[in-house]
Motif scaffolding. Structure first.
Motif, PDB file in Angstrom:
ATOM      1  N   GLU A 140      -1.139  -0.089   7.178  1.00 51.80           N
ATOM      2  CA  GLU A 140      -0.540  -1.435   7.138  1.00 51.80           C
ATOM      3  C   GLU A 140      -0.768  -2.145   8.467  1.00 51.80           C
ATOM      4  O   GLU A 140      -1.154  -3.310   8.500  1.00 51.80           O
ATOM      5  CB  GLU A 140       0.965  -1.335   6.879  1.00 51.80           C
TER       6      GLU A 140
ATOM      7  N   SER B 254       0.825  -1.208   0.000  1.00 48.52           N
ATOM      8  CA  SER B 254       0.000   0.000   0.000  1.00 48.52           C
ATOM      9  C   SER B 254       0.859   1.258   0.000  1.00 48.52           C
ATOM     10  O   SER B 254       2.027   1.240   0.378  1.00 48.52           O
ATOM     11  CB  SER B 254      -0.955   0.007   1.189  1.00 48.52           C
ATOM     12  N   ALA B 255       0.260   2.335  -0.440  1.00 48.57           N
ATOM     13  CA  ALA B 255       0.951   3.623  -0.482  1.00 48.57           C
ATOM     14  C   ALA B 255      -0.066   4.743  -0.336  1.00 48.57           C
ATOM     15  O   ALA B 255      -1.164   4.654  -0.867  1.00 48.57           O
ATOM     16  CB  ALA B 255       1.709   3.777  -1.797  1.00 48.57           C
ATOM     17  N   ALA B 256       0.298   5.756   0.433  1.00 51.49           N
ATOM     18  CA  ALA B 256      -0.556   6.942   0.560  1.00 51.49           C
ATOM     19  C   ALA B 256       0.218   8.144   0.049  1.00 51.49           C
ATOM     20  O   ALA B 256       1.311   8.432   0.514  1.00 51.49           O
ATOM     21  CB  ALA B 256      -0.950   7.154   2.024  1.00 51.49           C
ATOM     22  N   ILE B 257      -0.311   8.807  -0.966  1.00 53.98           N
ATOM     23  CA  ILE B 257       0.366   9.945  -1.581  1.00 53.98           C
ATOM     24  C   ILE B 257      -0.501  11.190  -1.402  1.00 53.98           C
ATOM     25  O   ILE B 257      -1.718  11.125  -1.580  1.00 53.98           O
ATOM     26  CB  ILE B 257       0.594   9.704  -3.092  1.00 53.98           C
TER      27      ILE B 257
ATOM     28  N   LEU C 236      -4.418   0.337  -1.939  1.00 54.06           N
ATOM     29  CA  LEU C 236      -4.017  -0.994  -1.492  1.00 54.06           C
ATOM     30  C   LEU C 236      -4.066  -1.922  -2.693  1.00 54.06           C
ATOM     31  O   LEU C 236      -5.054  -1.944  -3.421  1.00 54.06           O
ATOM     32  CB  LEU C 236      -4.979  -1.505  -0.409  1.00 54.06           C
TER      33      LEU C 236
ATOM     34  N   GLY D 267       4.061  14.529  -1.873  1.00 54.49           N
ATOM     35  CA  GLY D 267       4.932  13.444  -1.430  1.00 54.49           C
ATOM     36  C   GLY D 267       4.163  12.371  -0.694  1.00 54.49           C
ATOM     37  O   GLY D 267       2.938  12.440  -0.570  1.00 54.49           O
ATOM     38  N   GLU D 268       4.911  11.379  -0.195  1.00 51.36           N
ATOM     39  CA  GLU D 268       4.236  10.260   0.433  1.00 51.36           C
ATOM     40  C   GLU D 268       3.912  10.545   1.898  1.00 51.36           C
ATOM     41  O   GLU D 268       4.722  11.106   2.615  1.00 51.36           O
ATOM     42  CB  GLU D 268       5.094   8.995   0.345  1.00 51.36           C
TER      43      GLU D 268
ATOM     44  N   SER E  13      -8.746   4.556  -1.562  1.00 55.21           N
ATOM     45  CA  SER E  13      -9.583   5.334  -0.654  1.00 55.21           C
ATOM     46  C   SER E  13      -8.946   6.699  -0.462  1.00 55.21           C
ATOM     47  O   SER E  13      -7.754   6.878  -0.646  1.00 55.21           O
ATOM     48  CB  SER E  13      -9.744   4.621   0.687  1.00 55.21           C
ATOM     49  N   THR E  14      -9.754   7.670  -0.105  1.00 57.46           N
ATOM     50  CA  THR E  14      -9.219   9.021   0.062  1.00 57.46           C
ATOM     51  C   THR E  14      -8.619   9.171   1.452  1.00 57.46           C
ATOM     52  O   THR E  14      -9.093   8.590   2.406  1.00 57.46           O
ATOM     53  CB  THR E  14     -10.314  10.081  -0.124  1.00 57.46           C
ATOM     54  N   VAL E  15      -7.554   9.947   1.536  1.00 53.62           N
ATOM     55  CA  VAL E  15      -6.907  10.189   2.821  1.00 53.62           C
ATOM     56  C   VAL E  15      -7.542  11.391   3.499  1.00 53.62           C
ATOM     57  O   VAL E  15      -7.926  11.358   4.649  1.00 53.62           O
ATOM     58  CB  VAL E  15      -5.403  10.444   2.618  1.00 53.62           C
TER      59      VAL E  15
ATOM     60  N   TYR F 171       0.910   7.652   7.501  1.00 47.90           N
ATOM     61  CA  TYR F 171      -0.414   7.152   7.153  1.00 47.90           C
ATOM     62  C   TYR F 171      -0.321   5.752   6.545  1.00 47.90           C
ATOM     63  O   TYR F 171      -1.101   4.869   6.869  1.00 47.90           O
ATOM     64  CB  TYR F 171      -1.086   8.118   6.184  1.00 47.90           C
ATOM     65  N   THR F 172       0.673   5.560   5.660  1.00 46.45           N
ATOM     66  CA  THR F 172       0.878   4.229   5.066  1.00 46.45           C
ATOM     67  C   THR F 172       1.134   3.198   6.159  1.00 46.45           C
ATOM     68  O   THR F 172       0.545   2.114   6.164  1.00 46.45           O
ATOM     69  CB  THR F 172       2.077   4.249   4.098  1.00 46.45           C
TER      70      THR F 172
ATOM     71  N   GLU G 166      -5.006   6.889  -0.922  1.00 48.46           N
ATOM     72  CA  GLU G 166      -4.375   5.721  -0.328  1.00 48.46           C
ATOM     73  C   GLU G 166      -4.785   4.526  -1.174  1.00 48.46           C
ATOM     74  O   GLU G 166      -5.972   4.329  -1.437  1.00 48.46           O
ATOM     75  CB  GLU G 166      -4.841   5.533   1.116  1.00 48.46           C
TER      76      GLU G 166
END
Lengths: 142, 104
Positions: free
Chosen positions: B55, A62-65, A132, B45-46, A121-123, B50-51, A130
């Motif tokens: 997790e 997963s990654a949240a940008i 997954l 940026g990342e 999904s929105t952060v 939150y990531t 975000e």
């Protein structure tokens, strides 16, 4: 007057630093994606070969940008005028590719990844994303 | 415990089905992380905190689902799906569900 100056500074910072971060991120994505080219990730469920299987396991990445101030401004304008918000497309594109690369990094010695699914999904209300990515990694007997 | 998100455990036969198992968790970010995310919204940026939070929460939801499956006597869960919903500003519910089975 002060409000206007701070607004211009924020937009400027968002534009210059945001563009720099985005460029760097795309370069790193390109490099890491190239490393895992030999590991296919497919959305199909039945692409198994007739070979004995060592193990199968669920993996995810997963990654949240986040957006930057300049993009928030652009999308605000677009919301007023209507049309395509291309500034936000790159945010989602980066988040999705990053999630898939991380998924592959977790299963680097797998042979294939089946049933890859991507969920977004929105952060925050600002427009960060975000993502997954998850799938089943298959390891054949060597 | 084997987890997959396809309809079988490749290379193994399914002996018994136990039905749906699920796990969920609701998490909120703390104020400092929220503040950090606010700064990130200026530069882009990342959002690393939150990531990491997501997790960790997903791990916990999976853990709860696995406990449920273990209580039923299962040794694998197939067709696992994730679902996320924003219930309030800064809080998210992570839900994971699947079918508990026994393999040979």
């Amino acid at each position: 007057m002060f409000d206007l100056i701070s607004f211009i500074i924020l937009v400027g910072l968002g534009y210059f630093i945001g563009t720099q971060i985005e460029k760097k991120h795309y370069a790193s994505l390109k490099r890491r994606e190239a490393l895992y080219l030999q590991l296919p990730a497919v959305t199909a469920k039945n692409m198994l070969e007739e070979r004995p299987i060592e193990k199968a396991s669920l993996i995810s990445g997963s990654a949240a940008i986040s957006t930057d101030y300049f993009k928030t401004l652009l999308s605000g304008l677009r919301n007023f005028l209507g049309g395509e918000i291309s500034a936000h497309e790159t945010i989602l594109d980066r988040a999705r590719r990053e999630a898939i690369v991380r998924l592959k990094e977790k299963a680097a010695d797998a042979d294939i990844i089946l049933n890859l699914r991507i969920e977004t999904s929105t952060v925050s209300l600002m427009g960060g994303a975000e993502v997954l990515a998850y799938g089943t990694a298959i390891y054949y007997k060597k | 415990m084997i987890l997959t998100n396809i309809e079988s455990v490749p290379g193994k036969k399914i002996i018994e089905h136990y039905g749906l198992v699920c796990g969920s968790t609701i998490r909120a970010k703390n104020a400092f992380k929220d503040l950090g995310a606010g700064f990130k919204n200026i530069f882009g940026g990342e959002l690393k905190s939150y990531t990491a939070l997501m997790e960790e929460s997903r791990g916990q939801a999976i853990e709860r689902m696995m406990q449920q499956a273990q209580a039923l006597g299962a040794n694998a869960i197939i067709n696992v799906r994730f679902s996320t919903s924003n219930i309030a500003q800064g809080a998210a519910e992570l839900y994971v569900y699947g079918t508990a089975i026994k393999t040979e």
